[in-house]
Design a protein around this motif. Structure first.
Motif, mmCIF file in Angstrom:
data_model
loop_
_atom_site.group_PDB
_atom_site.id
_atom_site.type_symbol
_atom_site.label_atom_id
_atom_site.label_comp_id
_atom_site.label_asym_id
_atom_site.label_seq_id
_atom_site.Cartn_x
_atom_site.Cartn_y
_atom_site.Cartn_z
ATOM 1 N N ARG A 226 6.593 6.682 0.197
ATOM 2 C CA ARG A 226 5.741 6.220 -0.909
ATOM 3 C C ARG A 226 5.333 4.766 -0.687
ATOM 4 O O ARG A 226 4.233 4.375 -1.053
ATOM 5 C CB ARG A 226 6.472 6.363 -2.233
ATOM 6 C CG ARG A 226 6.612 7.806 -2.667
ATOM 7 C CD ARG A 226 7.349 7.953 -3.973
ATOM 8 N NE ARG A 226 6.817 7.187 -5.081
ATOM 9 C CZ ARG A 226 5.807 7.579 -5.867
ATOM 10 N NH1 ARG A 226 5.220 8.735 -5.652
ATOM 11 N NH2 ARG A 226 5.400 6.819 -6.860
ATOM 12 N N LEU A 227 6.215 3.969 -0.099
ATOM 13 C CA LEU A 227 5.920 2.568 0.205
ATOM 14 C C LEU A 227 6.320 2.313 1.649
ATOM 15 O O LEU A 227 7.493 2.394 2.003
ATOM 16 C CB LEU A 227 6.688 1.634 -0.739
ATOM 17 C CG LEU A 227 6.503 0.135 -0.524
ATOM 18 C CD1 LEU A 227 5.038 -0.262 -0.709
ATOM 19 C CD2 LEU A 227 7.391 -0.648 -1.477
ATOM 20 N N GLU B 258 14.085 1.981 -3.127
ATOM 21 C CA GLU B 258 14.046 3.401 -3.515
ATOM 22 C C GLU B 258 12.697 4.022 -3.138
ATOM 23 O O GLU B 258 12.649 5.131 -2.599
ATOM 24 C CB GLU B 258 14.275 3.509 -5.021
ATOM 25 C CG GLU B 258 14.271 4.918 -5.547
ATOM 26 C CD GLU B 258 14.486 4.936 -7.050
ATOM 27 O OE1 GLU B 258 13.788 5.712 -7.722
ATOM 28 O OE2 GLU B 258 15.336 4.178 -7.541
ATOM 29 N N GLN B 259 11.619 3.304 -3.385
ATOM 30 C CA GLN B 259 10.285 3.815 -3.061
ATOM 31 C C GLN B 259 10.081 3.933 -1.544
ATOM 32 O O GLN B 259 9.371 4.813 -1.079
ATOM 33 C CB GLN B 259 9.202 2.926 -3.677
ATOM 34 C CG GLN B 259 9.180 2.946 -5.190
ATOM 35 C CD GLN B 259 8.976 4.343 -5.735
ATOM 36 O OE1 GLN B 259 7.980 4.999 -5.441
ATOM 37 N NE2 GLN B 259 9.933 4.817 -6.512
ATOM 38 N N ARG C 129 6.343 11.244 0.045
ATOM 39 C CA ARG C 129 5.272 11.997 -0.612
ATOM 40 C C ARG C 129 5.356 13.433 -0.126
ATOM 41 O O ARG C 129 6.078 13.736 0.826
ATOM 42 C CB ARG C 129 3.915 11.419 -0.221
ATOM 43 C CG ARG C 129 3.741 9.962 -0.541
ATOM 44 C CD ARG C 129 2.385 9.512 -0.076
ATOM 45 N NE ARG C 129 2.328 8.067 0.023
ATOM 46 C CZ ARG C 129 1.244 7.403 0.341
ATOM 47 N NH1 ARG C 129 0.130 8.032 0.621
ATOM 48 N NH2 ARG C 129 1.270 6.097 0.407
ATOM 49 N N TYR D 266 0.172 1.545 -2.128
ATOM 50 C CA TYR D 266 1.149 1.932 -3.152
ATOM 51 C C TYR D 266 0.527 1.838 -4.548
ATOM 52 O O TYR D 266 0.692 2.735 -5.370
ATOM 53 C CB TYR D 266 2.397 1.061 -3.042
ATOM 54 C CG TYR D 266 3.456 1.402 -4.051
ATOM 55 C CD1 TYR D 266 4.165 2.595 -3.973
ATOM 56 C CD2 TYR D 266 3.752 0.537 -5.098
ATOM 57 C CE1 TYR D 266 5.137 2.918 -4.906
ATOM 58 C CE2 TYR D 266 4.720 0.847 -6.029
ATOM 59 C CZ TYR D 266 5.402 2.052 -5.929
ATOM 60 O OH TYR D 266 6.358 2.368 -6.855
ATOM 61 N N MET E 280 11.876 7.225 -0.680
ATOM 62 C CA MET E 280 11.240 8.443 -1.199
ATOM 63 C C MET E 280 10.016 8.801 -0.362
ATOM 64 O O MET E 280 9.339 7.928 0.171
ATOM 65 C CB MET E 280 10.810 8.246 -2.654
ATOM 66 C CG MET E 280 11.968 8.142 -3.615
ATOM 67 S SD MET E 280 11.435 7.849 -5.307
ATOM 68 C CE MET E 280 10.600 9.383 -5.661
ATOM 69 N N VAL F 80 14.108 -0.999 -6.819
ATOM 70 C CA VAL F 80 13.024 -0.020 -6.952
ATOM 71 C C VAL F 80 12.212 0.028 -5.658
ATOM 72 O O VAL F 80 11.837 1.108 -5.195
ATOM 73 C CB VAL F 80 12.129 -0.343 -8.166
ATOM 74 C CG1 VAL F 80 10.864 0.504 -8.165
ATOM 75 C CG2 VAL F 80 12.908 -0.145 -9.453
ATOM 76 N N LEU F 81 11.946 -1.122 -5.049
ATOM 77 C CA LEU F 81 11.195 -1.125 -3.794
ATOM 78 C C LEU F 81 11.941 -0.359 -2.709
ATOM 79 O O LEU F 81 11.339 0.465 -2.009
ATOM 80 C CB LEU F 81 10.926 -2.555 -3.327
ATOM 81 C CG LEU F 81 9.509 -3.059 -3.591
ATOM 82 C CD1 LEU F 81 9.153 -3.021 -5.044
ATOM 83 C CD2 LEU F 81 9.304 -4.399 -2.986
ATOM 84 N N LEU G 62 -0.079 4.902 -7.227
ATOM 85 C CA LEU G 62 0.339 4.888 -8.626
ATOM 86 C C LEU G 62 -0.842 5.161 -9.559
ATOM 87 O O LEU G 62 -0.711 5.897 -10.543
ATOM 88 C CB LEU G 62 0.994 3.554 -8.979
ATOM 89 C CG LEU G 62 2.315 3.239 -8.285
ATOM 90 C CD1 LEU G 62 2.803 1.851 -8.689
ATOM 91 C CD2 LEU G 62 3.363 4.286 -8.594
#
Length: 88
Positions: free
Chosen positions: A52-53, A40-41, A46, A72, A44, A37-38, A76
């Motif tokens: 995003r991260l 992936e973020q 904004r 981050y 990704m 997930v990290l 959220l």
């Protein structure tokens, strides 16, 4: 005979010294997310084009700045507030 130099463990540093960079696995534990997930973020973006991260590289190691973790979490929280406002 050569003297061995030791690098102090981060736990041996002054208790007021806040860590500024975290390995992916450490950031995952802090955020309660998986490594996947990290990553992936980090891929990704904004709407303004920023990730995003945020992350940085030191040599071959990918690190997450402490400020990026705080940003981050704030992102959220903001997204949750917007979603709540739309639902109301």
């Amino acid at each position: 005979m050569a003297q061995q130099r030791t690098v102090p463990d981060s736990r041996q540093l002054a208790p007021t010294a806040e860590r500024q960079l975290y390995k992916i696995t450490e950031a995952a534990v802090i955020l309660g997310l998986s490594r996947s997930v990290l990553y992936e973020q980090m891929r990704m973006t904004r709407p303004d084009g920023r990730p995003r991260l945020r992350s940085v590289k030191q040599g071959r190691t990918r690190l997450i700045p402490a400020a990026a973790i705080r940003e981050y979490v704030a992102l959220l929280e903001h997204e949750a507030e917007v979603a709540d406002d739309r639902a109301a």
